[in-house]
Motif scaffolding. Structure first.
Motif, short mmCIF file in Angstrom:
data_model
loop_
_atom_site.label_atom_id
_atom_site.label_comp_id
_atom_site.label_asym_id
_atom_site.label_seq_id
_atom_site.Cartn_x
_atom_site.Cartn_y
_atom_site.Cartn_z
N ARG A 35 20.41 -54.39 -22.37
CA ARG A 35 20.72 -54.80 -21.00
C ARG A 35 20.20 -56.21 -20.72
N ASP A 71 22.70 -61.70 -15.78
CA ASP A 71 23.34 -60.77 -14.86
C ASP A 71 23.10 -61.26 -13.43
N GLY A 121 25.42 -53.21 -14.51
CA GLY A 121 24.74 -53.91 -15.58
C GLY A 121 25.63 -54.70 -16.52
N THR A 122 24.98 -55.64 -17.20
CA THR A 122 25.58 -56.46 -18.25
C THR A 122 24.80 -56.21 -19.53
N ILE A 144 30.45 -55.83 -19.96
CA ILE A 144 30.34 -56.02 -18.52
C ILE A 144 30.70 -54.70 -17.87
N HIS A 146 29.61 -60.50 -11.16
CA HIS A 146 28.91 -59.60 -12.08
C HIS A 146 27.87 -60.33 -12.93
N CYS A 147 28.29 -61.40 -13.62
CA CYS A 147 27.37 -62.13 -14.52
C CYS A 147 27.85 -63.57 -14.65
N THR A 150 18.35 -59.87 -14.83
CA THR A 150 18.82 -60.67 -13.69
C THR A 150 17.89 -61.85 -13.43
N SER A 165 24.37 -57.10 -10.76
CA SER A 165 25.49 -56.15 -10.74
C SER A 165 25.00 -54.71 -10.60
#
Length: 300
Positions: free
Chosen positions: A272, A259, A265-266, A289, A245-246, A275, A262
Motif C-alpha cells: 500500500r 496516494d 487505497g493505492t 488503483i 485517487h493518486c 498518503t 483515497s
C-alpha cells in the motif's frame, strides 16, 4: 537440430551427427536469468533433448503484428541483455542464442521477453558464427520497426544499416562483432530491472482485462488519476476509485507516486502506498488503483 513446438514447451533434439556441450547444458539448467527460457534435459527414445518451458507465452512471430511499441522496445533491449549474459559466461557462445522469430517468446502477463539458449556443438563453427550474425542484423531491423523517437535505437539502427550495406560477408561479421561488444557494455542490469542513465520522459499505464484494454500516457510533471473530470487520467470504470485517487510526479526524470487520501487505497507491487510520502516507481511495476491494476512502462 530438430525443433518441436508444443503448447507448454519447445524441445530441441540433436540430429544424428550433432551433440550438446554438456557443461554448457549444466550451467544453462542452473541459470536464473529473467530473459532465458527455463530449460531442462530429458531423454526420449534414447536421445537427449533440451526442453524449454513456454506455457502461457506467445512467440514473437505470432504476436509481432499486435504488440505495442514499448513491447518492441522490450524485445530490443532483452536481445541486448541476453547477448550480454552469454558473453559473460565462460561456457556459452553467442551462436547458442536461438534468433528464430518463432522461438523468441513474449510473456504478456509480466511484459517480459525470453530467449532459448541452445548449447549445441557445431560441425562448422565459422559458418555458424557468420550465419548467426546475419540473423542478428535481420532481427534488429525487424524489431526496430515502430520504435520511434528513441535515440539509442536510432543509433544502433544507423550502425546496422552501415554494416548491412557492406558487400563482403566477413566484413559484415567483423563489424557486427564490434557492435555487439559496444552494446554488451552499454547497458547495466539489476536482476529485475533494466536501467539506463537516461531520465524517464513519459509513463505509460496499461490496463488489460477480459472487459477491455486501454492505456494512459503521462507526459506531464504532475499526473492525477481518479474518476473526477478534473483529473489528468480519468478512470470511471470502477466505483471503488476515488474522485482524486493518486498522483504520479516526475522529479528529475524519476517517477514518484503518492496516494491522495483515497477510500480504497493505492498499491504498488502489492504494497500500500502512503498518503504522506512519495514512493519510487520503476519500469514494469504493477500499480493498483483500488481494484484496477495497471502495468507501468517507461519511455526514455
Amino acid at each position: 537440430m530438430v525443433t518441436e513446438q508444443f503448447q507448454s514447451h519447445i524441445a530441441y533434439t540433436p540430429d544424428s551427427d550433432e551433440k550438446y556441450s554438456l557443461l554448457a547444458v549444466k550451467t544453462l539448467i542452473e541459470a536464473n536469468e529473467d530473459v532465458l527460457l527455463k530449460a531442462r534435459m530429458i531423454t526420449r527414445n534414447g536421445k537427449d533433448r533440451i526442453v524449454y518451458i513456454v506455457d502461457g507465452m506467445g512467440s514473437y512471430l505470432a504476436l509481432k503484428k499486435d504488440i505495442s511499441n514499448y513491447m518492441r522496445k522490450e524485445v530490443f533491449e532483452s536481445l541486448i541483455h541476453v547477448i550480454s549474459i552469454v558473453k559473460r559466461s565462460p561456457f556459452w557462445d553467442l551462436e547458442y542464442i536461438d534468433l528464430s522469430k518463432e522461438h523468441i517468446y513474449l510473456d504478456q502477463n509480466t511484459d517480459t521477453v525470453k530467449f532459448a539458449v541452445v548449447p549445441r556443438v557445431f560441425n562448422d563453427v565459422n559458418t555458424a558464427k557468420i550465419e548467426w550474425t546475419e540473423l542478428l542484423l535481420a532481427l534488429f531491423f525487424d524489431v526496430s520497426k515502430g520504435i520511434i523517437d528513441d535515440p539509442d535505437v536510432s543509433r544502433i539502427m544507423t550502425e546496422c544499416v552501415r554494416i548491412s550495406e557492406m558487400s563482403e560477408v566477413l566484413d559484415r561479421y567483423r563489424e557486427t562483432q564490434k557492435l555487439i561488444e559496444r552494446l554488451a557494455d552499454s547497458y547495466t542490469y539489476t536482476r529485475d530491472k533494466r536501467t539506463t542513465n537516461k531520465n524517464v520522459q513519459n509513463v505509460v499505464l496499461e490496463y488489460s482485462s477480459n472487459g477491455g484494454h486501454f492505456t494512459f500516457v503521462d507526459t506531464i510533471d504532475d499526473f492525477v488519476i481518479g474518476k473526477d473530470n478534473s483529473c489528468d487520467g480519468i478512470v470511471n470504470i470502477s466505483q471503488a476509485i476515488s474522485r482524486r485517487h493518486c498522483i504520479l510526479e516526475k522529479r528529475d526524470g524519476q517517477i514518484k507516486l503518492k496516494d491522495l487520501g483515497s477510500t480504497n487505497g493505492t498499491w504498488l507491487n502489492g504494497e500500500r502506498v502512503s498518503t504522506d510520502d512519495y514512493q519510487d516507481v520503476n519500469d514494469n511495476d504493477t500499480l493498483k488503483i483500488a481494484d484496477i491494476a495497471f502495468t507501468v512502462h517507461f519511455e526514455y
